[in-house]
Design a protein around this motif. Sequence first.
Motif, mmCIF file in Angstrom:
data_model
loop_
_atom_site.group_PDB
_atom_site.id
_atom_site.type_symbol
_atom_site.label_atom_id
_atom_site.label_comp_id
_atom_site.label_asym_id
_atom_site.label_seq_id
_atom_site.Cartn_x
_atom_site.Cartn_y
_atom_site.Cartn_z
ATOM 1 N N VAL A 126 0.844 -1.199 0.000
ATOM 2 C CA VAL A 126 0.000 0.000 0.000
ATOM 3 C C VAL A 126 0.875 1.242 0.000
ATOM 4 O O VAL A 126 0.620 2.205 -0.727
ATOM 5 N N GLN A 127 1.929 1.189 0.797
ATOM 6 C CA GLN A 127 2.796 2.356 0.908
ATOM 7 C C GLN A 127 3.737 2.469 -0.281
ATOM 8 O O GLN A 127 4.224 3.561 -0.593
ATOM 9 N N GLY A 143 2.954 2.065 -3.357
ATOM 10 C CA GLY A 143 2.288 2.717 -4.482
ATOM 11 C C GLY A 143 2.262 1.855 -5.722
ATOM 12 O O GLY A 143 2.537 0.651 -5.673
ATOM 13 N N TYR A 161 -5.821 -1.111 -4.872
ATOM 14 C CA TYR A 161 -6.473 -0.056 -4.094
ATOM 15 C C TYR A 161 -7.990 -0.085 -4.188
ATOM 16 O O TYR A 161 -8.678 0.064 -3.174
ATOM 17 N N ASN A 197 -10.497 -0.231 -0.982
ATOM 18 C CA ASN A 197 -11.540 0.761 -0.739
ATOM 19 C C ASN A 197 -12.916 0.115 -0.648
ATOM 20 O O ASN A 197 -13.743 0.505 0.181
ATOM 21 N N MET A 201 -4.534 2.078 5.656
ATOM 22 C CA MET A 201 -4.287 3.024 4.565
ATOM 23 C C MET A 201 -3.145 3.982 4.838
ATOM 24 O O MET A 201 -2.874 4.858 4.027
ATOM 25 N N ASN A 240 -0.047 6.152 5.056
ATOM 26 C CA ASN A 240 1.006 6.503 4.090
ATOM 27 C C ASN A 240 0.774 5.868 2.727
ATOM 28 O O ASN A 240 1.693 5.418 2.050
ATOM 29 N N CYS A 241 -0.455 5.879 2.377
ATOM 30 C CA CYS A 241 -0.921 5.242 1.159
ATOM 31 C C CYS A 241 -0.244 5.771 -0.100
ATOM 32 O O CYS A 241 0.093 6.944 -0.190
ATOM 33 N N CYS A 242 -0.023 4.873 -1.050
ATOM 34 C CA CYS A 242 0.240 5.250 -2.435
ATOM 35 C C CYS A 242 1.518 6.033 -2.668
ATOM 36 O O CYS A 242 1.625 6.763 -3.658
ATOM 37 N N ALA A 243 2.494 5.920 -1.814
ATOM 38 C CA ALA A 243 3.772 6.587 -2.034
ATOM 39 C C ALA A 243 3.605 8.071 -2.319
ATOM 40 O O ALA A 243 4.327 8.653 -3.119
ATOM 41 N N CYS A 286 -5.547 7.479 -4.775
ATOM 42 C CA CYS A 286 -5.219 6.081 -4.952
ATOM 43 C C CYS A 286 -6.057 5.413 -6.010
ATOM 44 O O CYS A 286 -6.175 4.197 -6.035
ATOM 45 N N CYS A 338 -8.625 6.567 0.274
ATOM 46 C CA CYS A 338 -7.195 6.489 0.510
ATOM 47 C C CYS A 338 -6.640 7.862 0.824
ATOM 48 O O CYS A 338 -6.503 8.709 -0.042
#
Lengths: 114, 114
Positions: free
Chosen positions: A26-27, A29, A77, A81, B88, B90-93, B98, B104
């Motif tokens: 998730v982090q 990306g 993602y 969600n 979630m 620190n989601c998605c760099a 997201c 997100c």
Amino acid sequence: MQADSAVASLGALAQEHRLALFRMLVQAGEGGMAAGMIAEKLGVPNSSLSFHLTQLREAGLVLQERQHRSIIYRANYPAMNALVAYLMENCCAGAADCGVGAACEAPAQERKSA
Amino acid sequence: MQADSAVASLGALAQEHRLALFRMLVQAGEGGMAAGMIAEKLGVPNSSLSFHLTQLREAGLVLQERQHRSIIYRANYPAMNALVAYLMENCCAGAADCGVGAACEAPAQERKSA
DNA sequence: GCCTCATTTCGAGAAAACTAAAAATGAGAT
DNA sequence: ATCTCATTTTTAGTTTTCTCGAAATGAGGC
């Protein structure tokens, strides 16, 4: 989202290594991470990691894609969600605020198989 | 939120009856429901339901309170929100979106005003 | 003080999940 | 075409979870 796929997703996340793994993705990306790199960072044997990756993939929470010699995994993602939305659906008997933050909301408009 | 309490919460939700039960309580709101009523609605024997309620309570996802002869259970909304935030985090760099919906977000304490 | 009833605890059996070494797979590289 | 190496599958043993009848608990009612 249906009950059994939600159970499958939650079960996939309900494990020390898999939760750490999923959060890592998730982090990370959209770039994702290679299986070997994940195993190394988590300190889990390759065969064990592969087992966990399969669980997450079958639950629909991660996507895989070949890239050169490695297989890249990344978080799904929309699936995440959808799971969260399912948990919070029709929250709080119509009260505007569930007591904390903004997380508890009315059902997002049901989208077809995200 | 720490990893093991997140695993405990997810494990508590990763079961057909418990997920249905928790969602029922989430939708019931602050009023909650009596154990017996829940068992009846779910079609699960009392002893089984009690087992599941204990799982959810020990995971911190539901709260109990005596009311006359019954014991009322209700969803712990802050715990639910904390769990979702943990997933979630620190989601998605750092990407702003997201890919789907608004779920997100950046970590909770830096929530942007709506 | 005793009775009643909602709920929990106990107990044992059945099913599912986790681990990890060893073997197999298969896409890229040479 | 063959080799290499990242990854997956297999296999087996251990641990954990789920189920539910029967017994126990304990707060309220009488």
